[in-house]
Design a protein around this motif. Structure first.
Motif, short mmCIF file in Angstrom:
data_model
loop_
_atom_site.label_atom_id
_atom_site.label_comp_id
_atom_site.label_asym_id
_atom_site.label_seq_id
_atom_site.Cartn_x
_atom_site.Cartn_y
_atom_site.Cartn_z
N LEU A 174 0.84 -1.19 0.00
CA LEU A 174 0.00 0.00 0.00
C LEU A 174 0.88 1.24 0.00
CD1 LEU A 174 -2.95 1.06 0.21
CD2 LEU A 174 -2.54 1.25 2.69
N ARG A 175 0.60 2.15 -0.94
CA ARG A 175 1.33 3.40 -1.02
C ARG A 175 0.35 4.57 -0.96
NH1 ARG A 175 6.30 1.70 0.25
NH2 ARG A 175 7.22 0.31 -1.30
N HIS A 176 0.64 5.54 -0.07
CA HIS A 176 -0.19 6.74 0.04
C HIS A 176 0.34 7.83 -0.88
CE1 HIS A 176 -2.91 5.50 3.21
NE2 HIS A 176 -1.88 5.00 3.88
N ARG A 177 -0.59 8.64 -1.40
CA ARG A 177 -0.22 9.78 -2.22
C ARG A 177 -0.47 11.08 -1.44
NH1 ARG A 177 -3.46 6.96 -6.47
NH2 ARG A 177 -2.06 6.11 -8.05
N PRO A 182 -6.41 9.06 -4.07
CA PRO A 182 -6.54 7.83 -3.29
C PRO A 182 -5.22 7.08 -3.22
CG PRO A 182 -7.46 7.51 -5.48
CD PRO A 182 -7.13 8.98 -5.37
N PRO A 183 -5.03 6.25 -2.19
CA PRO A 183 -3.82 5.41 -2.13
C PRO A 183 -3.84 4.41 -3.28
CG PRO A 183 -5.38 4.76 -0.45
CD PRO A 183 -5.94 5.99 -1.06
N PHE A 184 -2.69 3.79 -3.52
CA PHE A 184 -2.63 2.80 -4.60
C PHE A 184 -1.84 1.58 -4.14
CE2 PHE A 184 1.26 5.18 -5.16
CZ PHE A 184 2.19 4.26 -5.62
N LEU A 185 -2.03 0.50 -4.88
CA LEU A 185 -1.33 -0.76 -4.59
C LEU A 185 -0.17 -0.91 -5.56
CD1 LEU A 185 -1.76 -3.49 -2.83
CD2 LEU A 185 -2.31 -4.44 -5.07
N GLU A 186 1.02 -1.15 -5.02
CA GLU A 186 2.19 -1.51 -5.82
C GLU A 186 2.29 -3.03 -5.80
OE1 GLU A 186 7.06 -1.00 -5.66
OE2 GLU A 186 5.80 0.29 -4.40
N LEU A 202 -9.45 0.92 4.87
CA LEU A 202 -8.06 0.50 4.66
C LEU A 202 -7.63 -0.61 5.61
CD1 LEU A 202 -6.33 3.96 4.07
CD2 LEU A 202 -7.10 2.31 2.38
N LYS A 203 -8.53 -1.08 6.46
CA LYS A 203 -8.21 -2.17 7.40
C LYS A 203 -7.00 -1.80 8.27
CE LYS A 203 -11.17 -5.37 5.77
NZ LYS A 203 -11.87 -4.58 4.74
N ASP A 204 -6.89 -0.51 8.62
CA ASP A 204 -5.77 -0.01 9.45
C ASP A 204 -4.41 -0.16 8.79
OD1 ASP A 204 -7.48 0.70 11.58
OD2 ASP A 204 -7.45 -1.36 12.35
N ALA A 205 -4.39 -0.38 7.48
CA ALA A 205 -3.12 -0.52 6.78
C ALA A 205 -2.44 0.83 6.65
CB ALA A 205 -3.35 -1.14 5.40
N LYS A 206 -1.14 0.83 6.87
CA LYS A 206 -0.34 2.05 6.77
C LYS A 206 0.51 2.02 5.52
CE LYS A 206 0.05 2.34 11.83
NZ LYS A 206 -0.79 1.12 12.05
N ASP A 207 1.06 3.17 5.17
CA ASP A 207 1.93 3.25 4.01
C ASP A 207 3.10 2.27 4.17
OD1 ASP A 207 2.75 4.77 1.52
OD2 ASP A 207 4.56 4.99 2.75
#
Length: 777
Positions: A174-177, A182-186, A202-207
């Motif tokens: 997960l990458r935040h912009r 919106p965030p994106f998936l690498e 985001l299920k508490d997912a962080k950058d």
């Protein structure tokens, strides 16, 4: 399945028959090669002789022709059968890679030797009806079929079983912009596109966290959008890294409800008709962090006057067959998984925890059912006799390897103090006898230290180390080998269906490559006496405790075949054994469960033995679990590589001492001395010269300078890049190459590396890892 297209048929070969030659005339090389080609995986010396009517002394001439064909590279031996190099076995696993112009599936063999050239394309035909239908990205077990394969494939096969369905979820970081975007998936898989992620959950997912996502909708324009399904935590943690391996290799790791229900309903075993072994002081000796214990051992001197100096060894193995009945949900799941998968800080078990860690695990001071073998050895280490028993036992103690070793060396603790005289010393005395027998047998003795990772509490790497190999390890290994031999001998004598653990001898091509390398360091293979492990051991003994030892061990390893499971016995070359089967680890290997069931039925131990009709399925089962074993090995190795790359990503610019562990035309693989970590030096980054690859000497040689970098050379390197996703490290060479007085010999024309300045600065893991690793026995 859809019908095959019509059109010009491929030219058909005329079948060779015994009538193709004049009576009394010996078949030509071409006729023999044609027969082998028309019977891939089925033509051995006996079949060829029968087909052409070769009898008596003429068999000697046939043997010479077959030897000449092998030396010329025209045929190779596989499981006592002859095939042409690049031919496929009758049953194998394919990865489905695309569809042809008619929509039919195309696959490539999963286990393909790159030395045989590009992997062939296989047209994969599926069955009609409700059977699971494979798709692109899946893996399937197929059987070759004699049907036109069309213009896009070289072979045709029919699906026996779909092994792995491609997961619908996509794994990535997960990458935040910045701003409101919106965030994106690498994605971990570089072939996948980046995905915008739904920011509302985001299920508490962080950058920087590893997550799995499901595509929920795709707009007419722009990138697809996905929702997070699960968060695995920081990419620097072991759990996240091993999760990548599970997804990439499609390893089943979640038990179905029906499987869990069966395991929870299982009940402990009482004595019943079993033999009572509860008073025999069997002990388990395992790694300190082991959670399941499937083997226990005990030994004592043989009091029989006719066997003076002999010993009796007892090996008790968890009775998994009692709990996992053929055809049950537990059995289907164990078959699917094939084996447990071991990561640095967790295990993906073959069986649910209630079975593997509780009811079947031979826990200290607790009653457990076991399949046991009692073996008698004479003073030379030769096995005199053995008997199998279905028992109820009680482990006298749970010991670690280090704990047992210290106790036998005089450093005891509260537990081992009372075990030294009555349990441990007799075990070591018996091992001394068994070791004498092993030494006389002369199995292959490779010295290849195995790196281990020590993790911190947060799951990140603390350090990498090579554990010491103790006599305690060797004792357990030899007891298990002897128990495995006893199982194979008993089932063969009882004419029971059996999955052998087989290991073929080295192919002529690999032996030739080994000879070429040895010639560059003034060594050679013995030219007489036949191919035996002792021949390789002689080489290893000559370089022991010398700077050449690591590289010679490595090259000898690469010359060996891969061990596998098969109902056809060809023996185990590495162990130098005629009959060998896996019996001692049924908690973590399905092959052992098959052997246990065979013993139950053959010995009349109960109604939970092998089912009728299993004979016709064993070749398929053997191929499936051999593939699952290789899949697990790759996943375990990939996880270690990624963890080390993550750990070393904070050491960019540091220098390390290492050794050249592999050479290819595009560069060199370097193995670091302290950690065993592997990395790559592109040929395009070495000095100002143009380096050419010399295949025979495993070297890169500078065109103008003559500077040479050869497999095994000690070097110093600087870390310039770490790619954690790929588990790859890129180094810069700091050590000048050697100037060799005479030109190194080569087995053929030299192949040049990439032109200066054009080599890629970043390489995928597949292209930067040497083909190494310990062969499983």
């Amino acid at each position: 399945m859809s019908a095959r297209r019509t059109g010009p048929a491929k030219p058909t070969r005329r079948k060779t028959t015994g009538r193709d030659k004049t009576p009394g005339e010996f078949p030509s090389r071409d006729a023999i090669l044609t027969f082998i080609a028309e019977n891939p995986g089925k033509a051995g010396k006996r079949e060829i002789a029968r087909h052409f009517g070769i009898v008596g002394a003429a068999r000697i001439q046939l043997k010479k022709i077959l030897k000449d064909l092998a030396e010329d590279g025209m045929v190779e031996k596989r499981q006592k059968r002859l095939i042409r190099p690049g031919d496929l076995p009758p049953v194998f696993v394919v990865s489905l890679i695309a569809r042809d112009i008619d929509g039919e599936l195309l696959g490539e063999p999963v286990d393909w030797d790159e030395e045989a050239g590009q992997a062939p394309k296989v047209l994969v035909l599926t069955a009609k009806g409700k059977a699971p239908q494979p798709g692109v990205g899946d893996r399937a077990l197929i059987r070759l079929a004699d049907i036109d394969s069309g213009p896009e494939a070289q072979h045709t096969g029919r699906v026996i079983k779909v092994l792995e369905k491609q997961q619908g979820a996509v794994l990535g970081i997960l990458r935040h912009r910045e701003g409101e975007r919106p965030p994106f998936l690498e994605p971990i898989d570089r072939k996948q596109r980046e995905l915008d992620v739904d920011p509302t959950d985001l299920k508490d997912a962080k950058d920087g966290d590893l997550v799995s996502v499901q595509v929920v909708r795709t707009g007419k324009y722009g990138t697809p959008r996905a929702a997070i399904v699960e968060r695995f935590g920081s990419m620097k943690s072991e759990k996240a890294v091993s999760e990548i391996a599970l997804q990439v290799h499609s390893i089943p790791h979640v038990f179905l409800a029906a499987v869990e229900l069966e395991s929870e309903s299982a009940k402990p075993v009482t004595l019943g008709k079993r033999e009572d072994w509860r008073k025999i002081p069997l002990v388990t000796i395992d790694p300190a962090d082991a959670k399941d214990h499937d083997d226990a051992v005990f030994a004592e001197p043989d009091e029989d006057p006719a066997n003076e100096g002999g010993h009796i060894a007892y090996v008790a193995i968890a009775d998994v067959a009692h709990y996992i009945r053929p055809g049950s949900a537990l059995d289907r799941e164990a078959h699917l998984r094939g084996n447990s998968v071991y990561f640095p800080d967790r295990v993906i078990p073959m069986l649910p925890e209630r079975i593997s860690n509780n009811l079947c695990s031979l826990r200290e001071k607790e009653e457990r059912p076991a399949m046991a073998v009692r073996m008698i050895f004479d003073k030379s280490g030769r096995k005199v006799s053995h008997t199998f028993h279905r028992v109820l036992m009680r482990s006298a103690a749970k010991l670690s390897y280090e704990q047992a070793q210290k106790a036998i060396e005089g450093i005891t603790d509260d537990k081992t103090e009372t075990l030294v005289d009555g349990v441990l010393k007799p075990l070591w005395d018996a091992y001394a006898t068994l070791k004498a027998g092993r030494d006389a047998r002369e199995p292959l003795e490779l010295d290849l230290p195995e790196r281990k990772i020590k993790l911190k509490d947060d799951g990140t790497v603390d350090h990498v180390f090579v554990p010491e190999r103790l006599d305690a390890h060797k004792l357990i290994e030899e007891f298990m080998i002897q128990a495995n031999v006893a199982a194979a001998e008993t089932l063969e004598k009882k004419k029971s269906p059996l999955l052998y653990r087989i290991h073929d001898a080295s192919s002529p091509e690999k032996l030739e490559s080994l000879k070429e390398f040895l010639s560059t360091i003034d060594m050679k293979l013995p030219s007489s006496g036949g191919l035996r492990p002792a021949m390789f051991n002689g080489l290893l003994a000559k370089v022991k405790d010398t700077p050449q030892a690591p590289v010679v061990n490595e090259v000898v390893l690469r010359s060996q075949a891969q061990a596998e499971y098969s109902p056809q016995n060809i023996g185990h070359f590495g162990l130098n054994l005629r009959r060998y089967a896996h019996f001692t680890s049924p908690i973590r290997r399905y092959a052992d469960l098959i052997v246990h069931r065979g013993l139950v039925k053959a010995m009349g131990f109960g109604d939970d033995g092998l089912p009728d009709g299993i004979e016709s399925k064993l070749d398929v089962i053997g191929a499936e679990i051999s593939s699952a074993e290789r899949r697990a090995m790759l996943a375990e190795r990939d996880t270690i590589d990624r963890l080390i790359a993550l750990w070393m990503s904070e050491q960019i610019g540091a220098t390390f001492k290492g050794r050249i562990a592999g050479v290819v035309k595009s560069g060199m693989f370097i193995r670091l001395a302290d950690t065993g970590a592997d990395g790559f030096v592109p040929a395009s980054t070495i000095g100002l010269d143009y380096y050419r690859y010399d295949e025979g000497s495993h070297s890169l040689i500078g065109d103008k300078s003559g500077e040479t970098y050869q497999l095994g050379d000690s070097v110093e390197v600087k870390l310039v890049e770490a790619a954690p996703f790929a588990g790859a490290l890129r180094f810069e060479i700091m050590t000048p190459g050697r100037i060799v007085g005479k030109r190194l010999r080569s087995s053929g024309p030299k192949k040049s590396g990439p032109p200066r300045g054009r080599g890629p600065s970043r390489r995928s893991k597949a292209s930067t890892k040497p083909r190494t690793g310990k062969k499983k026995r």
